[in-house]
Scaffold this active site. Structure first.
Site, PDB file in Angstrom:
ATOM      1  NE  ARG A   1      -3.563   3.172   0.611  1.00 15.96           N
ATOM      2  CZ  ARG A   1      -3.702   1.912   0.217  1.00 15.96           C
ATOM      3  NH1 ARG A   1      -3.485   0.927   1.079  1.00 15.96           N
ATOM      4  NH2 ARG A   1      -4.067   1.629  -1.022  1.00 15.96           N
TER       5      ARG A   1
ATOM      6  N   GLY B   1       0.812  -1.212   0.000  1.00 15.06           N
ATOM      7  CA  GLY B   1       0.000   0.000   0.000  1.00 15.06           C
ATOM      8  C   GLY B   1       0.843   1.258   0.000  1.00 15.06           C
TER       9      GLY B   1
ATOM     10  CB  THR C   1       4.028  -0.314   7.104  1.00 16.85           C
ATOM     11  OG1 THR C   1       2.722  -0.635   7.601  1.00 16.85           O
ATOM     12  CG2 THR C   1       5.033  -0.406   8.237  1.00 16.85           C
TER      13      THR C   1
ATOM     14  CD  GLU D   1      -7.827  -1.995   7.880  1.00 10.30           C
ATOM     15  OE1 GLU D   1      -8.575  -1.580   6.964  1.00 10.30           O
ATOM     16  OE2 GLU D   1      -6.601  -2.189   7.728  1.00 10.30           O
TER      17      GLU D   1
ATOM     18  CG  ASP E   1      -1.007  -1.163   9.002  1.00 12.56           C
ATOM     19  OD1 ASP E   1      -1.800  -0.201   8.872  1.00 12.56           O
ATOM     20  OD2 ASP E   1      -1.165  -2.255   8.441  1.00 12.56           O
TER      21      ASP E   1
END
Length: 372
Positions: free
Chosen positions: A303, A15, A143, A246, A145
């Site tokens: 993002r 991503g 990332t 999520e 995350d």
């Protein structure tokens, strides 16, 4: 490793983020001015571009355009989700990579991505070493995350966290304009790690944060969620803002969206394609309370929101690739290819960062989770 002279190849995977191109800029700009680097290539769509011999000669690009990459969101070269099989099972792709690397004399391969990308780096590095082909394989962390093992934070995370906190404050103000009940359920990215979801707490510094935050590390109980919302509504003038990851799962480890009947597809790595839990929970809470609800999924916006990117994030993304910290120098010292890590240093109450190289084989297998 030896001090190698040859071409440099850079690829992007997974991503995108608002600062991933800053890492590309660091590699391209510094690589083009380095005596050890004979050519600088950018792979189109990551590993797949190398396999197909589809890449760009960055020496043909205008230097001013390369500088603009530092503030350009998404993945300029194109990204990919391509899983390499273990070489012991099928070495077809590895043989092809070796063929391409030899053809273009690639001695430095930078791969910019998250956990799966670091796994790819590890596999390629081992195969090249076993094949006797000398090259440096360097993992460049990326990332939102923030779940790469061993690093204080990953390039991309700070900008996404800033976007989330800002959005929460704006939603908070919007939800309070009417004197009628309102429940907002906001879904934030983060499959297994709650760093991004926890970033919603930053909005509380301005008194405009979420009332409830649910992380993927903690089992999610639907009945408790309903009770929590009702409790907040009773105490907060019939207003409630809940932020959920999520990737929240129930006590059995099943994704809440799947447990409530929403079944999604899976990507090439076998990961469930997440999204939709906010809408599902908003509908559920509306049935239970009768109040007006909104399910808000920040989705792709969080993002790649370059208009809210962190200046520190941009600087670190550029430096983590090449720039002032130059991982090639470290690659010449280490016995295995490095992944760049960022360490936090507090000096005179000011944030500083150190960057180190570490074995990326660990980063591809261990997620870094929010400390409960």
């Amino acid at each position: 490793m030896k001090n190698l002279v040859g071409a440099c190849m850079f690829g992007q995977s997974g991503g995108p983020t608002s600062v991933i191109n800053a890492s590309a800029a660091g590699v391209f700009i510094e690589g083009l001015s380095n005596d050890m680097i004979t050519e600088v290539y950018g792979a189109a769509h990551g590993i797949r571009g190398i396999l197909n011999e589809e890449f760009y000669d960055m020496s043909k690009e205008d230097m001013k355009e390369l500088e603009l990459l530092k503030n350009t969101p998404s993945s300029a070269l194109g990204s990919v989700r391509y899983k390499l099989k273990d070489a012991s099972v099928d070495d077809t792709d590895y043989k092809r990579l070796l063929e391409v690397f030899k053809k273009y004399d690639v001695r430095y391969f930078f791969y910019n991505g998250g956990n799966d990308s670091m796994d790819t780096c590890n596999k390629i590095s081992k195969y090249m070493a076993k094949s006797g082909y000398e090259m440096n394989v360097i993992g460049v962390p990326k990332t939102i995350d923030n779940d790469l093992f061993g690093t204080d934070h990953c390039p991309g995370f700070a900008s996404a966290a800033k976007y989330i906190a800002t959005s929460i404050m704006e939603i908070n103000l919007d939800a309070k304009v009417y004197d009628t009940p309102m429940i907002c359920v906001i879904e934030v990215m983060g499959r297994n790690a709650g760093w991004l979801t926890a970033a919603a707490q930053l909005a509380n510094a301005k008194g405009l944060g979420a009332d409830l935050i649910y992380l993927p590390e903690i089992p999610f109980d639907v009945n408790k969620f309903v009770a929590d919302v009702k409790d907040v509504m009773a105490k907060n003038n019939n207003k409630c803002i809940a932020v959920v990851s999520e990737g929240i799962k129930n006590a059995d480890g099943v994704l809440v969206c799947e447990a409530l009947g929403q079944v999604g597809a899976r990507d090439s790595f076998g990961h469930a394609q997440l999204g939709g839990v906010a809408a599902t929970l908003a509908n559920l809470i509306k049935e239970k309370t009768g109040y007006k609800t909104r399910g808000i999924e920040l989705s792709l916006m969080q993002r790649c929101g370059a208009h809210l990117s962190s200046a520190t994030d941009v600087e670190e993304s550029t430096a983590s690739a090449f720039g002032i910290f130059w991982p090639i120098v470290l690659a010449l010292i280490l016995l295995i290819y490095p992944l760049f890590f960022i360490q936090r240093v507090i000096y005179d109450r000011q944030y500083r960062k150190n960057k180190e190289a570490a074995e990326a084989k660990e980063a591809g297998y261990i997620d870094s989770h929010y400390d409960i």
